[in-house]
Structures are given as C-alpha cells and as structure tokens.
Scaffold this motif. Structure first.
Motif, PDB file in Angstrom:
ATOM      1  N   ASP A 189       0.189   7.512  -6.002  1.00  0.00           N
ATOM      2  CA  ASP A 189      -0.859   8.535  -5.939  1.00  0.00           C
ATOM      3  C   ASP A 189      -0.255   9.921  -5.689  1.00  0.00           C
ATOM      4  N   ALA A 190       0.800   9.968  -4.849  1.00  0.00           N
ATOM      5  CA  ALA A 190       1.437  11.249  -4.539  1.00  0.00           C
ATOM      6  C   ALA A 190       2.068  11.875  -5.776  1.00  0.00           C
ATOM      7  N   LYS A 197       0.820  -1.214   0.000  1.00  0.00           N
ATOM      8  CA  LYS A 197       0.000   0.000   0.000  1.00  0.00           C
ATOM      9  C   LYS A 197       0.852   1.261   0.000  1.00  0.00           C
ATOM     10  N   ASP A 198       2.045   1.187   0.618  1.00  0.00           N
ATOM     11  CA  ASP A 198       2.924   2.353   0.620  1.00  0.00           C
ATOM     12  C   ASP A 198       3.363   2.710  -0.799  1.00  0.00           C
ATOM     13  N   LEU A 235       1.589   2.136  -3.498  1.00  0.00           N
ATOM     14  CA  LEU A 235       0.422   2.723  -4.146  1.00  0.00           C
ATOM     15  C   LEU A 235       0.212   4.170  -3.698  1.00  0.00           C
ATOM     16  N   GLU A 236       0.460   4.445  -2.417  1.00  0.00           N
ATOM     17  CA  GLU A 236       0.331   5.815  -1.919  1.00  0.00           C
ATOM     18  C   GLU A 236       1.382   6.719  -2.556  1.00  0.00           C
ATOM     19  N   LYS A 273      -1.338   3.713 -12.740  1.00  0.00           N
ATOM     20  CA  LYS A 273      -0.981   2.996 -11.519  1.00  0.00           C
ATOM     21  C   LYS A 273      -1.114   1.491 -11.707  1.00  0.00           C
TER      22      LYS A 273
END
Length: 294
Positions: free
Chosen positions: A197-198, A190-191, A193-194, A206
């Motif tokens: 997104d950033a 998840k990090d 993916l974050e 993505k």
C-alpha cells in the motif's frame, strides 16, 4: 392424549407430501431444462472426448517422455521421475494402458475445471467475509454429503455418461482448492500488504503481484488435495458411465475377481502417489523460495 397419538401420523403425512413436492418439482425442472443443460455442457463433452482420444492415440514412448518431463519439472528429483516412468511402464505391461489414459483424461479435465472455478471462489472468499459466510456452508455440504446422493440429481438432469461423471468428480473435489486459496491469501503477512500500500499499488496489483504469489504454496496444496479427491471418485464415477480404471474395479466387485480389482486398484494408487509426490515437492520448492531458500 389423542393428539399425541395422531402427531406421528401427521408428521409422516407432512414429510411424505414434502418429498413428493420436491420430487415432482425436480422432475418438472429436468424435463423443462434438461435439453438446454445438455447443450450447455456439450462443448465440455467434446473437449473431454477429444482429450481422451488424444491420450489413447499417442504412442506410449511419447506418453512416457511427457510423464517423465512433467515429473522432473515438478519435483526436480530423479527418484520421483524414474518411479513415475516405471509405474507407467508397469501399467502398460499389465494391459491397463487404455483405462489409465481414460482416467488421466477425466482427472486432468476435472482438475482444470476445479482450478478455473475454485481459485476465483477462494479469492472472492478472502476478500469478503460475507462471501465466506455464504460459501463455507456450501463447501461443508459438498464435502460431507455422500457422493451417491448428489449423483441422483446429476443423472436425472444429464443422464448417464461422461459429463455427469465429470460434474460429480468436480463437486466432490473442488472444496479443498477453494478453502486453501482463501486460507493462503488471508495468511499473507499484514506488514507485506502495508508495504505494498505504501508503494501505491492498486487492489488488483496487490492481489496478483503480492497476495497470490505468496499464497502459492497453499494453493498448490489445495490442487494436490483436489487431485487426490478426484482420483478417489474414479470408481464411483464408473457407475454412471465414465470409462477408466474404475470400470474394471466395479466389474471385479460385481464378479468377485480379486486379481482384476487388485491390479486396477493399485494402478489408481500409483497415479495418486505420482501426483501427490510431484505436487507436494513442487509446493515445498515454492515454500522454500518464499522463505528465501533455494
């Protein structure tokens, strides 16, 4: 008390009526749409016949070079490459070359179909819990129902031949690639993916730039299992008119020819080992690259 005695009879009559209704409905459907379905799958049949004839017409040294090259590209191991080439030489010496090429044709086409259908389904499942809830029970049925059961509707719709056998192989072999594609994408950190997104990536960027590349080891594990399951269907597919190594095995079972069945069975095992070792080694290399190794 009389009702208790009549209840089993009533249940049998109801079940008999349901069976008859299902049979009549399916027969009516096959009569009404059987020709359209055959026309729909005709391009697939033509491609399968063309590919099979291409493999059979290709000189054996070229096949050995292709097998050795693919084995080396996938595994980067001289042992696996040499073992693959020697296995095909042994197949040729034992006069199983033509059947092996027919088996390679249907397994290759079935695997390509499973990849083309299975990976998008796995991606859909990974992006929608509702889709996963709908597709997962279907995959459970496909994996657990005896293969002879779903041969019945396939044969009723399309008759005996290559396409029904190919569809039966795909039905049996597609669940692993769907499940492992879904699992691989859901396991992406998840990090990561974050961070994507950033940087302002779109959902499409993505997916194809982050999630799918990181899920490739799992996806290749699914491809490996799909190939193994497709090979395990070779003998059963031969029962509905599919050429290949399964035909001599079936003939050996019918006539109790131990040597014939053993040799062709070992040829199927050799193909399975080659595909397994090459795809597994390639998956490990992808995993090492994902973890920052060489």
């Amino acid at each position: 008390m009389e009702f208790l005695y009549e209840f089993p009879s009533l249940g049998r009559k109801t079940l008999s009526g349901m069976k008859q209704a299902v049979d009549e409905t399916f027969k009516g459907f096959s009569r009404a749409y059987g020709e359209q379905l055959e026309n729909f799958f005709d391009p697939l049949l033509r491609f399968l016949i063309w590919f099979e004839k291409l493999l059979e017409a290709t000189p054996w040294p070229v096949i050995l070079l292709v097998v050795g090259g693919l084995a080396w590209l996938g595994s980067r191991s001289w042992k696996i490459t040499a073992g693959s080439v020697l296995a095909f030489i042994a197949i040729g010496v034992l006069d199983m070359w033509e059947d092996t090429m027919a088996t390679l044709a249907i397994i290759s086409v079935a695997t390509l179909l499973c990849i083309a259908i299975g990976i998008p389904l796995g991606i859909l499942m990974s992006r929608s819990d509702r889709a996963q809830g709908v597709i997962t029970p279907i995959l459970d049925v496909m994996q657990t129902i005896p293969s002879f059961v779903y041969l019945i509707p396939v044969v009723m719709l399309l008759g005996i031949g290559k396409v029904p056998g190919l569809l039966a192989v795909c039905i049996y072999a597609i669940p692993p690639i769907v499940r492992l594609t879904n699992l691989g994408i859901r396991l992406v950190d998840k990090d990561v993916l974050e961070a994507a997104d950033a940087f302002g990536t779109s959902p499409w960027q993505k997916l194809w730039g982050v999630q799918v590349p990181l899920a490739l080891p799992n996806i290749f594990a699914g491809i490996n299992q799909t190939i193994m399951m497709a090979l395990s269907m070779v003998v059963i597919a031969s029962m509905i008119g599919v050429k290949g190594l399964g035909v001599p095995v079936l003939r050996a079972i019918s006539n109790q020819y131990l040597a014939l069945g053993l040799m062709n069975g070992l040829a199927i095992v050799a193909l399975a080992i080659i595909f397994d070792r090459v795809s597994q080694t390639y998956g490990k290399r992808l995993q090492a690259y994902r973890n920052g190794g060489k």
